[in-house]
Design a protein around this motif. Structure first.
Motif, PDB file in Angstrom:
ATOM      1  N   ALA A   1      -5.514   2.512  -0.552  1.00  0.00           N
ATOM      2  CA  ALA A   1      -6.364   2.629   0.632  1.00  0.00           C
ATOM      3  C   ALA A   1      -6.996   1.293   0.987  1.00  0.00           C
ATOM      4  O   ALA A   1      -7.136   0.951   2.168  1.00  0.00           O
ATOM      5  CB  ALA A   1      -7.449   3.677   0.384  1.00  0.00           C
ATOM      6  N   GLY A   2      -7.365   0.525  -0.046  1.00  0.00           N
ATOM      7  CA  GLY A   2      -7.975  -0.785   0.201  1.00  0.00           C
ATOM      8  C   GLY A   2      -7.037  -1.741   0.917  1.00  0.00           C
ATOM      9  O   GLY A   2      -7.457  -2.471   1.832  1.00  0.00           O
ATOM     10  N   LEU A   3      -5.767  -1.752   0.532  1.00  0.00           N
ATOM     11  CA  LEU A   3      -4.793  -2.621   1.199  1.00  0.00           C
ATOM     12  C   LEU A   3      -4.611  -2.222   2.662  1.00  0.00           C
ATOM     13  O   LEU A   3      -4.521  -3.081   3.547  1.00  0.00           O
ATOM     14  CB  LEU A   3      -3.455  -2.541   0.464  1.00  0.00           C
ATOM     15  CG  LEU A   3      -3.388  -3.250  -0.896  1.00  0.00           C
ATOM     16  CD1 LEU A   3      -2.144  -2.819  -1.658  1.00  0.00           C
ATOM     17  CD2 LEU A   3      -3.406  -4.761  -0.722  1.00  0.00           C
ATOM     18  N   SER A   4      -4.585  -0.922   2.925  1.00  0.00           N
ATOM     19  CA  SER A   4      -4.443  -0.464   4.306  1.00  0.00           C
ATOM     20  C   SER A   4      -5.684  -0.802   5.127  1.00  0.00           C
ATOM     21  O   SER A   4      -5.583  -1.172   6.301  1.00  0.00           O
ATOM     22  CB  SER A   4      -4.186   1.047   4.328  1.00  0.00           C
ATOM     23  OG  SER A   4      -2.956   1.360   3.709  1.00  0.00           O
ATOM     24  N   PHE A   5      -6.870  -0.669   4.513  1.00  0.00           N
ATOM     25  CA  PHE A   5      -8.096  -1.017   5.241  1.00  0.00           C
ATOM     26  C   PHE A   5      -8.122  -2.512   5.544  1.00  0.00           C
ATOM     27  O   PHE A   5      -8.542  -2.921   6.638  1.00  0.00           O
ATOM     28  CB  PHE A   5      -9.318  -0.626   4.416  1.00  0.00           C
ATOM     29  CG  PHE A   5     -10.619  -0.900   5.119  1.00  0.00           C
ATOM     30  CD1 PHE A   5     -11.024  -0.120   6.185  1.00  0.00           C
ATOM     31  CD2 PHE A   5     -11.433  -1.963   4.725  1.00  0.00           C
ATOM     32  CE1 PHE A   5     -12.212  -0.383   6.849  1.00  0.00           C
ATOM     33  CE2 PHE A   5     -12.610  -2.229   5.376  1.00  0.00           C
ATOM     34  CZ  PHE A   5     -13.011  -1.432   6.449  1.00  0.00           C
ATOM     35  N   TRP A   6      -7.690  -3.323   4.611  1.00  0.00           N
ATOM     36  CA  TRP A   6      -7.591  -4.767   4.832  1.00  0.00           C
ATOM     37  C   TRP A   6      -6.659  -5.042   6.012  1.00  0.00           C
ATOM     38  O   TRP A   6      -6.962  -5.854   6.893  1.00  0.00           O
ATOM     39  CB  TRP A   6      -7.096  -5.436   3.555  1.00  0.00           C
ATOM     40  CG  TRP A   6      -7.030  -6.928   3.603  1.00  0.00           C
ATOM     41  CD1 TRP A   6      -7.430  -7.760   4.607  1.00  0.00           C
ATOM     42  CD2 TRP A   6      -6.521  -7.787   2.562  1.00  0.00           C
ATOM     43  NE1 TRP A   6      -7.204  -9.079   4.271  1.00  0.00           N
ATOM     44  CE2 TRP A   6      -6.651  -9.122   3.025  1.00  0.00           C
ATOM     45  CE3 TRP A   6      -5.973  -7.556   1.301  1.00  0.00           C
ATOM     46  CZ2 TRP A   6      -6.232 -10.211   2.258  1.00  0.00           C
ATOM     47  CZ3 TRP A   6      -5.567  -8.637   0.538  1.00  0.00           C
ATOM     48  CH2 TRP A   6      -5.702  -9.950   1.017  1.00  0.00           C
TER      49      TRP A   6
ATOM     50  N   GLY B   1       0.814  -1.207   0.000  1.00  0.00           N
ATOM     51  CA  GLY B   1       0.000   0.000   0.000  1.00  0.00           C
ATOM     52  C   GLY B   1       0.847   1.256   0.000  1.00  0.00           C
ATOM     53  O   GLY B   1       0.544   2.227  -0.707  1.00  0.00           O
TER      54      GLY B   1
ATOM     55  N   ILE C   1      -6.950   4.118  -4.853  1.00  0.00           N
ATOM     56  CA  ILE C   1      -8.032   3.236  -4.391  1.00  0.00           C
ATOM     57  C   ILE C   1      -7.489   1.916  -3.864  1.00  0.00           C
ATOM     58  O   ILE C   1      -7.791   1.538  -2.719  1.00  0.00           O
ATOM     59  CB  ILE C   1      -9.061   3.023  -5.524  1.00  0.00           C
ATOM     60  CG1 ILE C   1      -9.695   4.366  -5.911  1.00  0.00           C
ATOM     61  CG2 ILE C   1     -10.128   2.016  -5.095  1.00  0.00           C
ATOM     62  CD1 ILE C   1     -10.612   4.288  -7.097  1.00  0.00           C
ATOM     63  N   PRO C   2      -6.680   1.160  -4.647  1.00  0.00           N
ATOM     64  CA  PRO C   2      -6.114  -0.067  -4.065  1.00  0.00           C
ATOM     65  C   PRO C   2      -5.165   0.202  -2.905  1.00  0.00           C
ATOM     66  O   PRO C   2      -5.051  -0.610  -1.983  1.00  0.00           O
ATOM     67  CB  PRO C   2      -5.392  -0.731  -5.244  1.00  0.00           C
ATOM     68  CG  PRO C   2      -5.160   0.350  -6.229  1.00  0.00           C
ATOM     69  CD  PRO C   2      -6.330   1.289  -6.074  1.00  0.00           C
TER      70      PRO C   2
ATOM     71  N   VAL D   1      -5.100   4.587   5.801  1.00  0.00           N
ATOM     72  CA  VAL D   1      -6.298   4.640   4.951  1.00  0.00           C
ATOM     73  C   VAL D   1      -6.686   6.095   4.694  1.00  0.00           C
ATOM     74  O   VAL D   1      -6.908   6.511   3.544  1.00  0.00           O
ATOM     75  CB  VAL D   1      -7.468   3.887   5.613  1.00  0.00           C
ATOM     76  CG1 VAL D   1      -8.702   3.926   4.704  1.00  0.00           C
ATOM     77  CG2 VAL D   1      -7.079   2.451   5.932  1.00  0.00           C
TER      78      VAL D   1
END
Length: 453
Positions: free
Chosen positions: A422-427, A247, A419-420, A316
């Motif tokens: 932030a998505g990796l950090s949210f995961w 991320g 977008i990915p 994120v």
């Protein structure tokens, strides 16, 4: 109860470490952090000062733009990428203090070599040696900070350390430009090497090595000697780490895709002169990064005492916030570009110190320097290498359709990477609590014994 013995300050740091050591005093750790900030400022400044010497060097040595590009950037980056992991392995097994001192001496000698260069290859060799010194400094410095500051203070300590990077980005080109205009580029490099040589004995004789993991209550006196692949496997087994590392690399790709092309974007889309574009971007980058790096760590430490996931949630917020601000920037008037770029750097910079705290806090104690090296290699290859290249290639592809606006369209396209990221950090935020608990170092309420001197 008999008090725990303290870490005394051996002259060279080679005396055997105490069996039950406590943290050095905050006074010593404050001095340590100040010195590390100055060392960071030194290497960053010496790396980027050549940017303002291109004209005189090119004319004096008769170099092409390609040769300038190779020496100024590519040689430093390639050697850094190749050297950082082996040197990080050495830092996890040997003296961090000695490696930092040797690294500072290396880049200082390298700048002297650049100043004495009479042709392309000595200049190239000198610039490559700067990359070697930087590769030897980055991992042990961050893992050393982690050994001295417990988790409730670590992101704040790393934020102070990052000020050295921001000050180096400012002082290198600023002082380099002034010295070059007053004394010529060769003398400018000779003078620029002096701070590094001053810092070497300061590091050697006023700082000291401590056991790895000391601040976390997991002091390791004997370095482990497992194979590199086993070390890498142990790092990647902490599921939060690969998500955040990737991320961070994608976020850097977005940031560098913007930063490296913003002056050209202002020239093509708004007719701004190169001088005005350079001044505007320099101010935006400096102010944004200084503020973001300075407050990101304390914010993470403050919120992290309430919920450890804030260290990850900031990643994120930083990715989404920076992406949104960049979108507004690229779709607004030219007068708003540099203020918004500064805000973009501020919001993006909030995540730097918390990310470094997570990497050092979750990595196995005996592999902290290697974990930092893995992060830096990934960021350099994907972010620093891929961002400017991606925007440039896409701009060329879009040029037949969009003309001079193709660059702006390419810069808008790179925002999709946010977008990915932030998505990796949210995961990572959904699984990080198990890793925090497993590490045993993230009890921010735990009292850490501290020496009085």
């Amino acid at each position: 109860m008999k008090p725990s013995p303290t870490l005394t300050a051996p002259e060279a740091g080679d005396a055997p470490l105490d069996e039950n050591p406590v943290l050095p005093s905050m006074r010593y750790r404050g001095w340590f952090l100040f010195v590390m900030m100055l060392v960071s400022m030194s290497v960053v400044g010496e790396r980027y000062m050549m940017a303002v010497m291109v004209g005189p060097i090119k004319a004096d040595l008769g170099l092409s733009d390609t040769q300038i590009g190779l020496a100024k950037d590519l040689a430093v980056t390639i050697v850094y990428i190749l050297a950082v992991i082996p040197l990080a392995r050495l830092a996890d097994r040997w003296s961090k203090r000695k490696i930092v001192a040797i690294a500072a001496a290396t880049w200082s000698v390298a700048v002297l070599l650049c100043g004495q260069a009479r042709s392309f290859f000595p200049l190239l060799l000198g610039r490559a040696a700067i990359g070697l010194g930087e590769g030897g400094f980055t991992p042990p410095s961050q893992s050393w900070i982690a050994d001295l500051f417990p988790m409730k203070q670590r992101a704040t300590a790393l934020a102070v350390f990052l000020l050295g990077t921001s000050l180096g980005h400012l002082s290198g080109p600023a002082l380099g430009g002034w010295l070059t205009s007053e004394y010529g580029w060769r003398n400018a490099m000779m003078l620029a090497a002096i701070p590094g040589f001053i810092l070497v004995p300061i590091v050697l004789f006023t700082l000291r090595d401590v056991p790895a993991g000391l601040a976390d209550g997991r002091a390791h006196h004997k370095p482990q000697t497992e194979p590199f692949m086993a070390t890498l496997k142990a790092i990647m087994a902490v599921r939060t780490l690969p998500l955040l590392i990737l991320g961070a690399a994608l976020t850097t790709l977005l940031t560098m895709g913007l930063v490296s092309w913003t002056p050209a974007y202002m020239e093509r889309s708004f007719g701004m002169s190169a001088r005005d574009a350079g001044l505007g971007m320099g101010g935006a980058l400096f102010l944004g990064s200084v503020i973001g790096h300075s407050i990101g760590g304390p914010i993470a430490d403050f919120l992290g005492r309430r919920d450890l996931r804030w260290y990850v949630w900031i990643q994120v917020f930083s990715a989404l916030g920076a992406t949104t601000i960049a979108f507004v920037m690229l779709n607004g008037p030219g007068t708003s570009v540099f203020p918004l770029l500064g805000l973009n750097m501020l919001v993006g910079g909030l995540s730097a110190a918390p990310l470094m705290a997570i990497i050092s806090g979750l990595a196995p104690v005996h592999a902290r320097s290697v974990a930092v090296a893995v992060l830096m290699v990934t960021i350099n290859i994907i972010g620093l290498g891929g961002g400017p290249l991606f925007v440039g290639v896409l701009s060329d592809l879009l040029a037949p359709t969009y003309g001079k606006e193709s660059l702006g369209m390419a810069m808008r396209a790179v925002l999709l990477v946010g977008i990915p990221a932030a998505g990796l950090s949210f995961w990572a935020s959904m699984i990080c609590l198990k890793d925090f608990a497993a590490s045993g170092a993230w009890d921010t309420t735990r009292k850490t014994p501290v020496a009085l001197h």
